[in-house]
Scaffold this motif. Structure first.
Motif, PDB file in Angstrom:
ATOM      1  N   HIS A  58       0.854  -1.188   0.000  1.00 37.96           N
ATOM      2  CA  HIS A  58       0.000   0.000   0.000  1.00 37.96           C
ATOM      3  C   HIS A  58       0.890   1.239   0.000  1.00 37.96           C
ATOM      4  N   GLU A  59       0.711   2.089  -1.001  1.00 36.54           N
ATOM      5  CA  GLU A  59       1.466   3.328  -1.080  1.00 36.54           C
ATOM      6  C   GLU A  59       0.520   4.484  -1.369  1.00 36.54           C
ATOM      7  N   ARG A  60       0.810   5.601  -0.761  1.00 33.22           N
ATOM      8  CA  ARG A  60      -0.011   6.788  -0.967  1.00 33.22           C
ATOM      9  C   ARG A  60      -0.026   7.148  -2.454  1.00 33.22           C
ATOM     10  N   GLY A  61      -1.224   7.389  -3.003  1.00 30.61           N
ATOM     11  CA  GLY A  61      -1.342   7.752  -4.402  1.00 30.61           C
ATOM     12  C   GLY A  61      -1.568   6.579  -5.332  1.00 30.61           C
ATOM     13  N   ASN A  62      -1.457   5.341  -4.809  1.00 31.59           N
ATOM     14  CA  ASN A  62      -1.724   4.138  -5.597  1.00 31.59           C
ATOM     15  C   ASN A  62      -3.108   3.605  -5.244  1.00 31.59           C
ATOM     16  N   TRP A  63      -3.894   3.249  -6.258  1.00 26.71           N
ATOM     17  CA  TRP A  63      -5.264   2.794  -6.033  1.00 26.71           C
ATOM     18  C   TRP A  63      -5.457   1.432  -6.680  1.00 26.71           C
ATOM     19  N   ALA A  64      -5.867   0.453  -5.866  1.00 28.23           N
ATOM     20  CA  ALA A  64      -6.166  -0.878  -6.395  1.00 28.23           C
ATOM     21  C   ALA A  64      -7.374  -0.771  -7.318  1.00 28.23           C
ATOM     22  N   THR A  65      -7.237  -1.335  -8.514  1.00 25.87           N
ATOM     23  CA  THR A  65      -8.261  -1.177  -9.552  1.00 25.87           C
ATOM     24  C   THR A  65      -8.574  -2.524 -10.191  1.00 25.87           C
ATOM     25  N   LEU A  66      -9.863  -2.763 -10.442  1.00 24.83           N
ATOM     26  CA  LEU A  66     -10.290  -3.997 -11.103  1.00 24.83           C
ATOM     27  C   LEU A  66     -11.464  -3.684 -12.024  1.00 24.83           C
TER      28      LEU A  66
END
Length: 256
Positions: A58-66
Protein backbone atom coordinates in the motif's frame (compact mmCIF):
# COMPACT_ATOMS: atom_id res chain seq x y z
CA UNK A 1 15.05 18.69 2.94
CA UNK A 2 11.88 20.79 3.26
CA UNK A 3 11.90 24.60 3.23
CA UNK A 4 10.90 24.62 6.91
CA UNK A 5 13.89 22.47 7.82
CA UNK A 6 16.15 24.72 5.76
CA UNK A 7 14.88 27.75 7.68
CA UNK A 8 15.21 25.94 10.97
CA UNK A 9 18.81 24.79 10.43
CA UNK A 10 20.20 27.75 8.54
CA UNK A 11 22.97 29.59 10.44
CA UNK A 12 24.74 32.84 9.58
CA UNK A 13 28.32 32.79 8.31
CA UNK A 14 28.83 36.52 8.87
CA UNK A 15 31.14 37.98 11.49
CA UNK A 16 28.08 39.30 13.29
CA UNK A 17 26.71 35.81 13.99
CA UNK A 18 26.26 34.60 17.53
CA UNK A 19 29.46 33.01 18.82
CA UNK A 20 27.54 29.77 19.52
CA UNK A 21 26.25 29.73 15.91
CA UNK A 22 22.67 29.15 17.06
CA UNK A 23 19.84 28.60 14.50
CA UNK A 24 17.77 31.58 13.54
CA UNK A 25 14.43 31.62 15.35
CA UNK A 26 11.34 30.82 13.24
CA UNK A 27 8.82 33.64 12.75
CA UNK A 28 5.60 33.28 14.73
CA UNK A 29 3.62 33.05 11.48
CA UNK A 30 5.48 29.89 10.47
CA UNK A 31 5.33 28.35 13.92
CA UNK A 32 1.54 28.49 13.72
CA UNK A 33 1.39 26.40 10.52
CA UNK A 34 -0.32 23.03 10.91
CA UNK A 35 1.51 20.32 8.99
CA UNK A 36 -0.12 17.32 7.34
CA UNK A 37 1.01 13.74 7.38
CA UNK A 38 2.71 13.04 4.06
CA UNK A 39 2.69 9.27 4.34
CA UNK A 40 1.04 6.92 6.77
CA UNK A 41 2.37 3.40 6.98
CA UNK A 42 -0.42 0.85 6.74
CA UNK A 43 0.39 -2.49 8.32
CA UNK A 44 -1.29 -5.46 6.69
CA UNK A 45 -3.04 -7.69 9.23
CA UNK A 46 -4.24 -10.93 7.58
CA UNK A 47 -6.25 -11.83 10.69
CA UNK A 48 -8.61 -8.95 9.90
CA UNK A 49 -9.64 -10.42 6.54
CA UNK A 50 -9.71 -14.18 6.68
CA UNK A 51 -5.96 -14.72 6.44
CA UNK A 52 -5.69 -13.01 3.06
CA UNK A 53 -2.40 -11.27 2.34
CA UNK A 54 -2.10 -8.01 0.41
CA UNK A 55 -0.45 -8.80 -2.94
CA UNK A 56 1.10 -5.36 -3.39
CA UNK A 57 2.42 -2.77 -0.99
CA UNK A 58 0.00 0.00 0.00
CA UNK A 59 1.47 3.33 -1.08
CA UNK A 60 -0.01 6.79 -0.97
CA UNK A 61 -1.34 7.75 -4.40
CA UNK A 62 -1.72 4.14 -5.60
CA UNK A 63 -5.26 2.79 -6.03
CA UNK A 64 -6.17 -0.88 -6.39
CA UNK A 65 -8.26 -1.18 -9.55
CA UNK A 66 -10.29 -4.00 -11.10
CA UNK A 67 -12.53 -4.12 -14.19
CA UNK A 68 -15.22 -6.81 -14.08
CA UNK A 69 -18.90 -7.60 -14.34
CA UNK A 70 -21.03 -8.72 -11.44
CA UNK A 71 -22.41 -12.23 -11.61
CA UNK A 72 -26.19 -11.92 -11.40
CA UNK A 73 -28.65 -14.77 -11.76
CA UNK A 74 -31.85 -13.79 -13.55
CA UNK A 75 -32.96 -10.25 -12.61
CA UNK A 76 -31.74 -10.31 -9.03
CA UNK A 77 -28.57 -8.72 -7.70
CA UNK A 78 -27.82 -11.91 -5.81
CA UNK A 79 -27.58 -15.53 -6.88
CA UNK A 80 -30.90 -17.33 -7.22
CA UNK A 81 -32.10 -19.36 -4.25
CA UNK A 82 -31.44 -22.54 -6.22
CA UNK A 83 -27.85 -21.59 -7.01
CA UNK A 84 -27.11 -20.34 -3.50
CA UNK A 85 -28.36 -23.56 -1.97
CA UNK A 86 -26.43 -25.64 -4.48
CA UNK A 87 -23.15 -23.77 -3.88
CA UNK A 88 -23.52 -24.09 -0.12
CA UNK A 89 -24.15 -27.82 -0.51
CA UNK A 90 -21.06 -28.22 -2.67
CA UNK A 91 -18.94 -26.31 -0.16
CA UNK A 92 -20.15 -28.47 2.72
CA UNK A 93 -19.25 -31.64 0.84
CA UNK A 94 -15.60 -30.70 0.29
CA UNK A 95 -12.96 -32.37 2.42
CA UNK A 96 -11.09 -29.07 2.85
CA UNK A 97 -12.52 -25.94 4.45
CA UNK A 98 -13.13 -23.06 2.06
CA UNK A 99 -14.64 -19.59 2.12
CA UNK A 100 -17.70 -18.71 0.05
CA UNK A 101 -17.52 -15.61 -2.16
CA UNK A 102 -21.23 -14.70 -1.99
CA UNK A 103 -20.53 -10.98 -1.52
CA UNK A 104 -17.98 -10.85 -4.35
CA UNK A 105 -19.38 -12.94 -7.22
CA UNK A 106 -17.93 -11.41 -10.36
CA UNK A 107 -16.09 -12.14 -13.59
CA UNK A 108 -12.79 -10.28 -13.92
CA UNK A 109 -11.55 -8.78 -17.18
CA UNK A 110 -8.27 -7.42 -15.79
CA UNK A 111 -5.73 -8.37 -13.17
CA UNK A 112 -5.78 -6.28 -10.01
CA UNK A 113 -4.14 -3.08 -11.25
CA UNK A 114 -2.31 -0.28 -9.47
CA UNK A 115 -3.64 3.02 -10.78
CA UNK A 116 -2.00 6.34 -9.96
CA UNK A 117 -4.31 8.97 -8.54
CA UNK A 118 -3.61 11.48 -11.31
CA UNK A 119 -4.58 8.86 -13.92
CA UNK A 120 -8.03 8.12 -12.56
CA UNK A 121 -10.05 10.80 -14.36
CA UNK A 122 -8.63 10.12 -17.83
CA UNK A 123 -8.67 6.35 -17.30
CA UNK A 124 -12.33 6.29 -16.32
CA UNK A 125 -13.22 8.54 -19.25
CA UNK A 126 -11.36 6.26 -21.69
CA UNK A 127 -13.03 3.18 -20.24
CA UNK A 128 -16.46 4.79 -20.62
CA UNK A 129 -15.78 5.53 -24.29
CA UNK A 130 -14.69 1.93 -24.81
CA UNK A 131 -17.83 0.53 -23.16
CA UNK A 132 -20.03 2.89 -25.20
CA UNK A 133 -18.88 1.00 -28.32
CA UNK A 134 -19.35 -2.51 -26.92
CA UNK A 135 -22.50 -4.60 -27.24
CA UNK A 136 -24.08 -6.66 -24.50
CA UNK A 137 -23.18 -10.33 -24.57
CA UNK A 138 -23.99 -13.67 -23.00
CA UNK A 139 -21.71 -16.08 -21.14
CA UNK A 140 -22.34 -19.79 -20.80
CA UNK A 141 -21.18 -21.71 -17.75
CA UNK A 142 -18.97 -24.62 -18.78
CA UNK A 143 -17.46 -26.50 -15.85
CA UNK A 144 -15.51 -26.31 -12.61
CA UNK A 145 -11.90 -25.19 -12.71
CA UNK A 146 -9.16 -24.41 -10.18
CA UNK A 147 -7.23 -21.16 -10.16
CA UNK A 148 -4.29 -19.99 -8.06
CA UNK A 149 -3.08 -16.40 -7.78
CA UNK A 150 0.44 -15.48 -8.87
CA UNK A 151 1.66 -15.27 -5.27
CA UNK A 152 0.30 -18.78 -4.53
CA UNK A 153 -1.35 -17.32 -1.44
CA UNK A 154 -4.90 -18.33 -2.42
CA UNK A 155 -6.60 -21.00 -4.49
CA UNK A 156 -10.01 -20.47 -6.06
CA UNK A 157 -12.66 -22.97 -7.07
CA UNK A 158 -14.60 -21.37 -9.89
CA UNK A 159 -17.01 -21.84 -12.75
CA UNK A 160 -15.41 -21.33 -16.13
CA UNK A 161 -17.46 -19.29 -18.63
CA UNK A 162 -17.42 -18.93 -22.39
CA UNK A 163 -18.68 -16.26 -24.82
CA UNK A 164 -19.53 -17.86 -28.16
CA UNK A 165 -19.84 -14.77 -30.37
CA UNK A 166 -16.39 -13.37 -29.50
CA UNK A 167 -17.63 -10.02 -28.15
CA UNK A 168 -15.85 -10.56 -24.83
CA UNK A 169 -12.53 -11.34 -26.52
CA UNK A 170 -12.86 -8.15 -28.57
CA UNK A 171 -13.59 -6.17 -25.43
CA UNK A 172 -10.60 -7.57 -23.53
CA UNK A 173 -8.31 -6.93 -26.51
CA UNK A 174 -9.44 -3.29 -26.64
CA UNK A 175 -9.11 -3.09 -22.87
CA UNK A 176 -5.54 -4.42 -23.03
CA UNK A 177 -4.68 -1.70 -25.54
CA UNK A 178 -6.04 0.88 -23.11
CA UNK A 179 -4.00 -0.58 -20.25
CA UNK A 180 -0.84 -0.36 -22.37
CA UNK A 181 -1.32 3.41 -22.62
CA UNK A 182 -1.00 3.58 -18.83
CA UNK A 183 1.86 1.07 -18.59
CA UNK A 184 -0.46 -1.37 -16.83
CA UNK A 185 -0.27 -5.15 -17.33
CA UNK A 186 -2.61 -6.79 -19.81
CA UNK A 187 -5.00 -9.58 -18.85
CA UNK A 188 -3.60 -13.10 -18.79
CA UNK A 189 -2.47 -14.30 -22.22
CA UNK A 190 -4.52 -17.47 -21.91
CA UNK A 191 -7.52 -15.83 -20.29
CA UNK A 192 -10.00 -18.08 -18.52
CA UNK A 193 -13.13 -16.12 -17.65
CA UNK A 194 -14.66 -17.47 -14.48
CA UNK A 195 -16.70 -16.85 -11.35
CA UNK A 196 -14.86 -17.72 -8.16
CA UNK A 197 -17.24 -19.53 -5.80
CA UNK A 198 -14.92 -20.65 -3.00
CA UNK A 199 -11.41 -19.68 -1.97
CA UNK A 200 -8.76 -21.39 0.15
CA UNK A 201 -5.59 -20.11 1.79
CA UNK A 202 -2.37 -21.22 0.13
CA UNK A 203 -1.83 -23.35 -2.95
CA UNK A 204 -4.34 -26.19 -2.65
CA UNK A 205 -4.60 -27.15 -6.32
CA UNK A 206 -3.11 -30.61 -5.77
CA UNK A 207 -5.50 -31.33 -2.91
CA UNK A 208 -8.53 -30.10 -4.83
CA UNK A 209 -7.97 -31.26 -8.40
CA UNK A 210 -9.29 -34.76 -7.67
CA UNK A 211 -12.62 -33.17 -6.79
CA UNK A 212 -13.10 -31.48 -10.18
CA UNK A 213 -14.61 -34.48 -12.07
CA UNK A 214 -17.32 -35.25 -9.46
CA UNK A 215 -18.05 -31.53 -9.02
CA UNK A 216 -18.47 -31.11 -12.76
CA UNK A 217 -20.88 -34.06 -12.77
CA UNK A 218 -22.91 -32.38 -10.03
CA UNK A 219 -22.84 -29.11 -11.99
CA UNK A 220 -24.16 -30.80 -15.12
CA UNK A 221 -26.95 -32.41 -13.13
CA UNK A 222 -27.87 -29.07 -11.60
CA UNK A 223 -27.89 -27.23 -14.94
CA UNK A 224 -29.97 -29.98 -16.50
CA UNK A 225 -32.59 -29.41 -13.82
CA UNK A 226 -32.28 -25.60 -13.98
CA UNK A 227 -31.12 -24.82 -17.56
CA UNK A 228 -31.79 -21.09 -17.16
CA UNK A 229 -28.89 -20.94 -14.69
CA UNK A 230 -26.43 -21.86 -17.47
CA UNK A 231 -26.41 -18.38 -19.01
CA UNK A 232 -25.26 -14.99 -17.76
CA UNK A 233 -26.33 -11.90 -19.68
CA UNK A 234 -23.78 -9.09 -19.35
CA UNK A 235 -25.29 -5.65 -19.87
CA UNK A 236 -22.76 -3.52 -18.00
CA UNK A 237 -19.12 -3.33 -16.97
CA UNK A 238 -17.94 -2.14 -13.58
CA UNK A 239 -14.64 -0.66 -12.51
CA UNK A 240 -13.66 -0.53 -8.86
CA UNK A 241 -10.97 1.99 -7.96
CA UNK A 242 -10.22 1.99 -4.25
CA UNK A 243 -13.64 2.01 -2.61
CA UNK A 244 -15.40 3.72 -5.50
CA UNK A 245 -17.31 1.80 -8.21
CA UNK A 246 -17.96 3.13 -11.72
CA UNK A 247 -20.77 1.57 -13.75
CA UNK A 248 -20.76 1.51 -17.58
CA UNK A 249 -23.77 0.17 -19.51
CA UNK A 250 -23.11 -1.70 -22.75
CA UNK A 251 -25.02 -1.17 -25.99
CA UNK A 252 -28.30 -3.06 -26.13
CA UNK A 253 -28.87 -5.61 -28.90
CA UNK A 254 -31.02 -3.33 -31.06
CA UNK A 255 -28.08 -0.88 -31.37
CA UNK A 256 -25.76 -3.43 -32.99
Amino acid sequence: MSSLNLINTYSSDSDEADENNKSLPLPDSILKWQGVVHHTTIIDDPSQHGGRIRTFKHERGNWATLIYTNFFWKISDVPSVFMQTWIETIGNQLSITGNTCFEQFHISFTRTLILKYHWIESFVDSLKKLCDKMSQFTLKILDFKLYCNEEKSRTFLGLECYNRDGILDQFVLALNNLLTEYNLPAFYEEASYHISLLWFLGDEKENLKRLIPPLTTKLNEFLTEYPEESYIHVDRIECKIGNKIYNFPLRSDHLK
